[in-house]
Scaffold this motif. Structure first.
Motif, mmCIF file in Angstrom:
data_model
loop_
_atom_site.group_PDB
_atom_site.id
_atom_site.type_symbol
_atom_site.label_atom_id
_atom_site.label_comp_id
_atom_site.label_asym_id
_atom_site.label_seq_id
_atom_site.Cartn_x
_atom_site.Cartn_y
_atom_site.Cartn_z
ATOM 1 N N GLU A 1 0.822 -1.202 0.000
ATOM 2 C CA GLU A 1 0.000 0.000 0.000
ATOM 3 C C GLU A 1 0.864 1.262 0.000
ATOM 4 O O GLU A 1 0.492 2.289 -0.581
ATOM 5 N N GLY A 2 2.031 1.161 0.623
ATOM 6 C CA GLY A 2 2.922 2.309 0.677
ATOM 7 C C GLY A 2 3.469 2.726 -0.669
ATOM 8 O O GLY A 2 3.891 3.871 -0.841
ATOM 9 N N THR A 3 3.454 1.818 -1.641
ATOM 10 C CA THR A 3 3.948 2.175 -2.971
ATOM 11 C C THR A 3 2.964 3.067 -3.722
ATOM 12 O O THR A 3 3.351 3.773 -4.647
ATOM 13 N N GLY A 4 1.675 2.979 -3.348
ATOM 14 C CA GLY A 4 0.650 3.709 -4.092
ATOM 15 C C GLY A 4 0.407 3.160 -5.476
ATOM 16 O O GLY A 4 -0.269 3.789 -6.298
ATOM 17 N N SER A 5 0.925 1.968 -5.763
ATOM 18 C CA SER A 5 0.811 1.372 -7.091
ATOM 19 C C SER A 5 -0.119 0.171 -7.074
ATOM 20 O O SER A 5 -0.011 -0.696 -6.199
ATOM 21 N N ASP A 6 -1.000 0.093 -8.070
ATOM 22 C CA ASP A 6 -1.868 -1.072 -8.212
ATOM 23 C C ASP A 6 -1.101 -2.320 -8.638
ATOM 24 O O ASP A 6 -1.654 -3.422 -8.622
ATOM 25 N N ALA A 7 0.156 -2.154 -9.027
ATOM 26 C CA ALA A 7 0.942 -3.290 -9.507
ATOM 27 C C ALA A 7 1.586 -4.080 -8.373
ATOM 28 O O ALA A 7 2.262 -5.073 -8.635
ATOM 29 N N VAL A 8 1.394 -3.669 -7.134
ATOM 30 C CA VAL A 8 2.024 -4.355 -6.002
ATOM 31 C C VAL A 8 0.952 -4.899 -5.067
ATOM 32 O O VAL A 8 0.026 -4.188 -4.681
ATOM 33 N N GLY A 9 1.082 -6.161 -4.716
ATOM 34 C CA GLY A 9 0.145 -6.793 -3.805
ATOM 35 C C GLY A 9 0.817 -7.923 -3.059
ATOM 36 O O GLY A 9 2.031 -7.883 -2.808
ATOM 37 N N VAL A 10 0.052 -8.948 -2.703
ATOM 38 C CA VAL A 10 0.570 -10.021 -1.860
ATOM 39 C C VAL A 10 0.154 -11.385 -2.406
ATOM 40 O O VAL A 10 -0.809 -11.514 -3.155
ATOM 41 N N VAL A 11 0.914 -12.382 -1.994
ATOM 42 C CA VAL A 11 0.542 -13.762 -2.222
ATOM 43 C C VAL A 11 0.259 -14.403 -0.865
ATOM 44 O O VAL A 11 1.016 -14.201 0.089
ATOM 45 N N VAL A 12 -0.834 -15.129 -0.789
ATOM 46 C CA VAL A 12 -1.154 -15.907 0.406
ATOM 47 C C VAL A 12 -0.695 -17.338 0.161
ATOM 48 O O VAL A 12 -1.208 -18.025 -0.731
ATOM 49 N N ASP A 13 0.310 -17.761 0.910
ATOM 50 C CA ASP A 13 0.839 -19.121 0.814
ATOM 51 C C ASP A 13 0.527 -19.814 2.134
ATOM 52 O O ASP A 13 1.016 -19.402 3.192
ATOM 53 N N THR A 14 -0.277 -20.864 2.083
ATOM 54 C CA THR A 14 -0.727 -21.507 3.320
ATOM 55 C C THR A 14 0.440 -21.930 4.202
ATOM 56 O O THR A 14 0.359 -21.838 5.434
ATOM 57 N N TYR A 15 1.547 -22.375 3.619
ATOM 58 C CA TYR A 15 2.680 -22.851 4.410
ATOM 59 C C TYR A 15 3.249 -21.750 5.291
ATOM 60 O O TYR A 15 3.735 -22.011 6.390
ATOM 61 N N HIS A 16 3.194 -20.527 4.802
ATOM 62 C CA HIS A 16 3.841 -19.422 5.501
ATOM 63 C C HIS A 16 2.913 -18.619 6.405
ATOM 64 O O HIS A 16 3.387 -17.931 7.313
ATOM 65 N N VAL A 17 1.606 -18.676 6.178
ATOM 66 C CA VAL A 17 0.717 -17.775 6.922
ATOM 67 C C VAL A 17 -0.268 -18.485 7.847
ATOM 68 O O VAL A 17 -0.977 -17.820 8.614
ATOM 69 N N TRP A 18 -0.327 -19.801 7.840
ATOM 70 C CA TRP A 18 -1.392 -20.511 8.543
ATOM 71 C C TRP A 18 -1.377 -20.258 10.049
ATOM 72 O O TRP A 18 -2.407 -20.325 10.717
ATOM 73 N N TRP A 19 -0.227 -19.930 10.587
ATOM 74 C CA TRP A 19 -0.041 -19.754 12.027
ATOM 75 C C TRP A 19 -0.492 -18.379 12.521
ATOM 76 O O TRP A 19 -0.643 -18.177 13.739
ATOM 77 N N ASP A 20 -0.683 -17.428 11.628
ATOM 78 C CA ASP A 20 -0.849 -16.012 11.980
ATOM 79 C C ASP A 20 -2.210 -15.766 12.625
ATOM 80 O O ASP A 20 -3.249 -15.946 11.996
ATOM 81 N N PRO A 21 -2.270 -15.303 13.893
ATOM 82 C CA PRO A 21 -3.559 -15.073 14.544
ATOM 83 C C PRO A 21 -4.361 -13.936 13.911
ATOM 84 O O PRO A 21 -5.562 -13.845 14.132
ATOM 85 N N ALA A 22 -3.699 -13.094 13.107
ATOM 86 C CA ALA A 22 -4.402 -11.993 12.442
ATOM 87 C C ALA A 22 -4.744 -12.328 10.996
ATOM 88 O O ALA A 22 -5.119 -11.438 10.230
#
Length: 299
Positions: A174-195
């Protein structure tokens, strides 16, 4: 903004993309043929494939097999402090963006880089990631490629990614202000995150949920923990629940199965691909349509 993933889908096995590293040790042509023979119409490729085969030849092979390229992995490693090294890293990432565009891949997956024993200032490293992603965003926009920042499990912070949570990745995007930047959700890396539930919703609301990758978390961990990914259903991740979250956030694109596992690599390509397709149809696809959403995916 680029064409939404839902408008890029083909007519094969719905939503499934087979990531190259799921069959890492299989020759590239055999990998492409295994995907196509099981009705899979998209693959996630790696830059090593470009180096091995050549960019134009790799595109032709994918086209000849009737396969789209859902993503290219990987760009990133943008934490270096030395100016000469930084310039080289930015130039390499521009080449990666060009390669993604030439392959018809809408997304370049970004593994942002870790820290060193000599420079342990993790806050400064994260700041450099933000600065460098912002510098690359206009180039990606011009090429028609999106940059998907990949938060990685905290145990990989030192050597692979100083971004450990989806919220951290979204702050940078979001800090880039560019629509060309976002995220990938990879279950292996994020499954533990309480948020995670709130962060996935945030990504969807911001229009920055660019890619979804699935696998499972196996125990005991391998000597190289990165290779502890498993077939969906073999480990500890509630893949249906996370898939419902991603679906509720509005994601309708390709879902890549990305498994790094030496036992999977030792399995014949046809057999491994059949298992991937079966587990996908059992544990992912039924939860990837809006009618299977619920108000509380983790309840």
């Amino acid at each position: 903004m680029n064409t939404p993933p839902s408008q890029r889908l083909g007519a094969g096995t719905p939503r499934l993309s087979l990531n190259r590293w799921t069959l890492r040790t299989t020759p590239i042509q055999e990998f492409l043929e295994a995907a196509a023979s099981h009705g899979i119409d998209a693959v996630g490729l790696w830059r090593q494939d470009v180096e091995e085969v050549g960019l134009d030849a790799l595109r032709r092979r994918a086209d000849d097999a009737g396969l789209r390229v859902s993503s290219l992995c990987r760009g990133g490693f943008l934490t270096v402090a030395d100016e000469t090294a930084r310039a080289a890293s930015l130039e390499d990432n521009r080449r990666a963006i060009d390669e993604a565009a030439a392959l018809g891949a809408p997304t370049l997956v970004m593994v942002v880089g870790g820290i060193t024993r000599e420079d342990k200032d993790i806050s400064a490293a994260r700041a450099r990631v933000a600065e460098n992603i912002a510098a690359l965003a206009p180039y990606a926009e011009t090429a028609g490629v999106t940059l998907a920042l990949e938060p990685m499990h905290p145990m990989f912070t030192a050597d692979r990614a100083v971004i450990a949570t989806l919220d951290q990745a979204l702050d940078i995007a979001e800090g880039t202000g560019s629509d060309a930047v976002g995220v990938v959700v990879d279950t292996y890396h994020v499954w533990w995150d309480p948020a995670l539930e709130q962060a996935v919703a945030r990504a969807g609301e911001a229009g920055r949920l660019l890619s979804y990758q699935v696998c499972d978390w196996n125990l005991p961990l391998a000597a190289e923990p990165l290779f502890s990914r498993g077939y969906m259903g073999d480990g500890f991740i509630d893949v249906p629940a996370i898939t419902r979250l991603v679906t509720a956030a509005g994601y309708t694109g390709d879902i890549e199965v990305e498994i790094f596992n030496e036992d999977v690599w030792a399995t014949p390509a046809d057999t491994a691909t059949a298992i991937v397709a079966e587990r996908f149809e059992q544990l992912v696809l039924p939860y990837a349509t809006p009618e299977h959403e619920d108000d509380h995916p983790f309840s």
